[in-house]
Design a protein around this motif. Structure first.
Motif, mmCIF file in Angstrom:
data_model
loop_
_atom_site.group_PDB
_atom_site.id
_atom_site.type_symbol
_atom_site.label_atom_id
_atom_site.label_comp_id
_atom_site.label_asym_id
_atom_site.label_seq_id
_atom_site.Cartn_x
_atom_site.Cartn_y
_atom_site.Cartn_z
ATOM 1 N N HIS A 516 52.118 -86.052 -22.932
ATOM 2 C CA HIS A 516 51.088 -86.246 -21.914
ATOM 3 C C HIS A 516 51.224 -87.594 -21.221
ATOM 4 O O HIS A 516 50.941 -87.715 -20.021
ATOM 5 C CB HIS A 516 49.700 -86.117 -22.546
ATOM 6 N N ALA A 517 51.666 -88.610 -21.958
ATOM 7 C CA ALA A 517 51.788 -89.939 -21.363
ATOM 8 C C ALA A 517 52.901 -90.012 -20.336
ATOM 9 O O ALA A 517 52.922 -90.948 -19.521
ATOM 10 C CB ALA A 517 52.024 -90.979 -22.460
ATOM 11 N N LYS A 518 53.847 -89.069 -20.339
ATOM 12 C CA LYS A 518 54.974 -89.092 -19.410
ATOM 13 C C LYS A 518 54.714 -88.262 -18.156
ATOM 14 O O LYS A 518 55.574 -88.223 -17.275
ATOM 15 C CB LYS A 518 56.232 -88.562 -20.100
ATOM 16 N N VAL A 519 53.580 -87.607 -18.069
ATOM 17 C CA VAL A 519 53.263 -86.794 -16.890
ATOM 18 C C VAL A 519 52.824 -87.716 -15.766
ATOM 19 O O VAL A 519 51.858 -88.484 -15.908
ATOM 20 C CB VAL A 519 52.176 -85.759 -17.222
ATOM 21 N N GLN A 520 53.522 -87.646 -14.631
ATOM 22 C CA GLN A 520 53.202 -88.491 -13.485
ATOM 23 C C GLN A 520 52.233 -87.810 -12.517
ATOM 24 O O GLN A 520 51.424 -88.482 -11.890
ATOM 25 C CB GLN A 520 54.491 -88.862 -12.737
ATOM 26 N N VAL A 538 51.563 -73.779 -12.718
ATOM 27 C CA VAL A 538 51.128 -75.157 -12.929
ATOM 28 C C VAL A 538 52.365 -75.981 -13.303
ATOM 29 O O VAL A 538 53.033 -75.685 -14.307
ATOM 30 C CB VAL A 538 50.062 -75.262 -14.033
ATOM 31 N N GLY A 539 52.672 -76.970 -12.477
ATOM 32 C CA GLY A 539 53.842 -77.813 -12.717
ATOM 33 C C GLY A 539 53.445 -79.248 -12.995
ATOM 34 O O GLY A 539 52.496 -79.783 -12.415
ATOM 35 N N VAL A 540 54.168 -79.898 -13.915
ATOM 36 C CA VAL A 540 53.959 -81.310 -14.227
ATOM 37 C C VAL A 540 55.247 -82.054 -13.885
ATOM 38 O O VAL A 540 56.346 -81.612 -14.219
ATOM 39 C CB VAL A 540 53.570 -81.512 -15.710
ATOM 40 N N ASP A 541 55.110 -83.179 -13.191
ATOM 41 C CA ASP A 541 56.245 -84.012 -12.792
ATOM 42 C C ASP A 541 56.372 -85.180 -13.760
ATOM 43 O O ASP A 541 55.370 -85.811 -14.127
ATOM 44 C CB ASP A 541 56.060 -84.539 -11.368
ATOM 45 N N THR A 542 57.611 -85.480 -14.148
ATOM 46 C CA THR A 542 57.876 -86.546 -15.118
ATOM 47 C C THR A 542 58.543 -87.726 -14.431
ATOM 48 O O THR A 542 58.920 -87.667 -13.257
ATOM 49 C CB THR A 542 58.774 -86.018 -16.247
ATOM 50 N N GLY A 543 58.708 -88.804 -15.185
ATOM 51 C CA GLY A 543 59.338 -90.002 -14.666
ATOM 52 C C GLY A 543 60.822 -89.878 -14.460
ATOM 53 O O GLY A 543 61.433 -90.785 -13.879
ATOM 54 N N ARG A 570 46.006 -89.253 -18.119
ATOM 55 C CA ARG A 570 45.387 -90.579 -18.013
ATOM 56 C C ARG A 570 45.126 -91.167 -19.391
ATOM 57 O O ARG A 570 45.404 -92.339 -19.656
ATOM 58 C CB ARG A 570 44.096 -90.495 -17.213
ATOM 59 N N THR A 571 44.596 -90.357 -20.286
ATOM 60 C CA THR A 571 44.322 -90.848 -21.632
ATOM 61 C C THR A 571 45.609 -91.185 -22.368
ATOM 62 O O THR A 571 45.682 -92.184 -23.085
ATOM 63 C CB THR A 571 43.523 -89.798 -22.416
ATOM 64 N N GLY A 572 46.645 -90.344 -22.204
ATOM 65 C CA GLY A 572 47.911 -90.600 -22.878
ATOM 66 C C GLY A 572 48.582 -91.874 -22.412
ATOM 67 O O GLY A 572 49.131 -92.629 -23.223
ATOM 68 N N ARG A 573 48.554 -92.140 -21.114
ATOM 69 C CA ARG A 573 49.169 -93.373 -20.613
ATOM 70 C C ARG A 573 48.399 -94.609 -21.074
ATOM 71 O O ARG A 573 48.976 -95.664 -21.313
ATOM 72 C CB ARG A 573 49.230 -93.337 -19.092
ATOM 73 N N ARG A 574 47.093 -94.467 -21.220
ATOM 74 C CA ARG A 574 46.290 -95.610 -21.663
ATOM 75 C C ARG A 574 46.560 -95.951 -23.121
ATOM 76 O O ARG A 574 46.604 -97.137 -23.492
ATOM 77 C CB ARG A 574 44.817 -95.288 -21.464
ATOM 78 N N ASP A 575 46.774 -94.956 -23.962
ATOM 79 C CA ASP A 575 46.955 -95.181 -25.391
ATOM 80 C C ASP A 575 48.420 -95.268 -25.810
ATOM 81 O O ASP A 575 48.698 -95.546 -26.978
ATOM 82 C CB ASP A 575 46.296 -94.048 -26.190
#
Length: 583
Positions: A516-520, A538-543, A570-575
């Motif tokens: 989840h933290a890598k989803v842009q 539903v698509g998720v874009d990564t770094g 958002r929560t994953g990137r914060r933690d």
């Protein structure tokens, strides 16, 4: 202003010279070598020209407060101390003097207080001052116009291995070969006109030219390691200097082609964030390449520059090794290899029956045979002796039969993990693990391994992640068969607390895991036909500039997933912990 005609130590319309100290203009507490006036003791001596800057120590009169008349130099009365202005850090007796050489020249021509024509004081009357002047004359001059001493740490540039010119000498030959391939008819006509003498003359010119080109490109290539960056300077006609900051380096790979292994040299490749291709140093000595790699990793990890070269390579613990027999069987059970071989046998035969043209058959058969060889023999040679080890700087991968490669998967930079399961591997429970790494071209973690071992290695790459199994993946609704008959059964989705997992493919299944933290970004895609069927993707874009898509989901489910996934990201990137070497 000051000049030769000045009668007093004060400048016209101004005050006396500069005050001493580390910051600001220097204080003249004694007479300088050029005969500058005394600023701290005694009255102003006639015949001396001074600068028109305000004196921060003595005030308008140019005389230090509470100084008894007739005292010559207060600095000379202190034991072991010369002139205060001369001993100020980063300044000399003439620093920051607006009059420059004019004031000194005035003192020299008028003779100063001593009456000597050179404007200096009599050394015989003051032995301490004479010794002081001798020490000052022997000291190195640090006055470079800025008052700061020159840097003591110099960047040492180094060259590549002496065998490097042999690699680069092929460039002129490649130009001729490219011209011949581009215009084969003209090249053939020119070759028929050449005699033996012309060929010998051409070789006599081409070989020295190629050798000179290789030598010059090697001679003008340097690299240096500083406290914060790696500098690579290249170019014969067009100069290029690459400044690679150590904290931007994501992976450092050491590769050894076959001829390089024979010569005992290696190539250093660097994956840097924000660059499309790898910077490289080719070639270095094999031991030098490994030592430089260890030093760069140590500096990137935060070790001090003076101890980074002593740290050495971090210890590694082997996790698994793929036996050559298992790799060969896995390649034979790959459907792409057999499909390419079948096409190489069928398509040329049909072309021969239709055209009876040998050149057409060869033009079609050779690429198909080459592709089949690349899918089987080429992969076997490249993935031979595949070894995965764990170290503080990431997972280390060593592989290759002819060309050996030593790669590193850095921690925290993996954006997506794909577990690929071909149809013929399922009975043996074999899988292939592929990666998407930000700023790196490393794409394979395991060429083949049992599923249980592969999942344990994935847990090293993505700590705390459990790979979802088949029953945990939800399938699309049955109406999705109207969009993709039969193939809709291969799609699945699972969202856990750690990853977004999407499966696709029927014959060759692939399960993509995105933390989840890598989803842009998250997007919902719905065309007119799927909108009528109440379906959406539903698509998720990564770094790593890749997209993982959960296809053929119910429209309401897709809308809920869009909102919830944005919040999880958002929560994953914060933690999430910082992406650093040896974290």
């Amino acid at each position: 202003m000051s000049g030769p005609g000045a009668e007093k130590g004060t400048a016209e319309g101004g005050t006396t010279g500069h005050a001493g100290g580390v910051s600001g203009p220097p204080d003249r507490t004694g007479t300088s070598e050029s005969g500058a006036p005394n600023r701290e003791g005694g009255p102003e001596e006639p015949g001396r020209a001074t600068a028109g800057a305000p004196d921060r120590t003595t005030g308008p009169t140019g005389r230090a407060p509470d100084t008894a008349p007739g005292v010559g130099r207060t600095a000379d009365t202190s034991p072991g101390v010369g002139r205060t202005a001369d001993t100020a850090p980063g300044a000399t007796g003439t620093d920051h003097d607006p009059a420059g050489a004019g004031a000194d020249g005035a003192a020299a021509t008028e003779g100063g207080a001593s009456g000597r024509p050179d404007g200096a004081q009599t050394a015989g009357s003051d032995p301490a001052r004479a010794a002081e002047d001798a020490v000052a004359a022997a000291a190195p001059d640090t006055d470079s116009g800025t008052g700061a001493p020159p840097p003591t740490d110099e960047v040492v540039e180094r060259r590549l291995h002496p065998v490097t010119p042999l690699r680069r000498a092929w460039a002129p030959v490649a130009v001729l070969v490219g011209w011949a391939v581009h215009d084969p008819d003209q090249a053939q006509r020119q070759l028929t006109r050449l005699t033996t003498t012309h060929l010998l003359i051409g070789l006599a010119v081409l070989i020295p030219a190629a050798a000179l080109y290789g030598f010059l490109t090697w001679w003008f290539t340097h690299y240096a390691v500083t406290d914060t960056e790696l500098r690579i300077r290249t170019g014969l006609l067009f100069r290029r200097t690459a400044h690679i900051r150590l904290e931007r380096i994501q992976a450092i790979d050491v590769t050894q082609p076959l001829l390089a292994r024979v010569a005992g040299v290696a190539k250093l490749k660097l994956d840097v964030v924000g660059t499309g291709k790898k910077d490289e140093l080719a070639f270095l000595g094999a031991d030098e390449a490994r030592a430089l790699r260890a030093e760069l990793l140590a500096r990137a990890a935060g070790f001090a520059p003076e101890t980074a070269h002593e740290v050495g390579e971090a210890p590694a613990r082997q996790l698994l090794r793929v036996p050559p027999g298992v790799l060969a069987v896995a390649l034979l059970l790959t459907g792409a290899t057999w499909g390419t071989l079948l096409a190489a046998a069928v398509v040329p035969t049909l072309l021969w029956l239709a055209t009876h043209n040998l050149w057409t058959v060869l033009a079609t058969a050779l690429p198909l045979v080459g592709a089949a060889g690349a899918n089987s023999a080429g992969r076997f040679v490249g993935e031979y002796d595949w070894t995965v080890a764990e170290s503080p700087d990431g997972l280390r991968i060593d592989h290759g039969l002819l060309d050996r490669a030593h790669e590193t998967v850095p921690p925290g930079r993996v954006q997506t993990v794909r577990i690929v399961e071909p149809l013929l591997w399922r009975r043996r429970r074999w899988v292939r693990v592929e990666l998407d790494v930000a700023g790196s071209s490393n794409s394979v973690l395991l060429p083949v391994a049992p599923r249980e071992i592969a999942e344990s290695v994935v847990a090293r790459v993505l700590p705390g992640v459990t790979v979802p199994t088949g029953p945990e993946l939800s399938r699309p609704p049955r109406r999705a068969a109207r969009c993709r008959p039969l193939w809709w059964r291969g799609h699945g989705l699972a969202v856990t607390d750690a990853v977004f997992a999407a499966r696709y493919g029927l014959l060759r299944r692939s399960l993509a895991l995105v933390p989840h933290a890598k989803v842009q970004s998250v997007r919902l895609i719905q065309g007119p036909w799927r909108r009528a069927l109440r379906l959406a993707d539903v698509g998720v874009d990564t770094g790593a500039n890749k997209t993982v898509t959960a296809r053929l989901r119910d429209a309401e489910e897709a809308a809920r997933l869009l909102r919830s996934q944005a919040e999880r990201s958002r929560t994953g990137r914060r933690d999430a912990p910082p992406d650093r070497w040896m974290a």
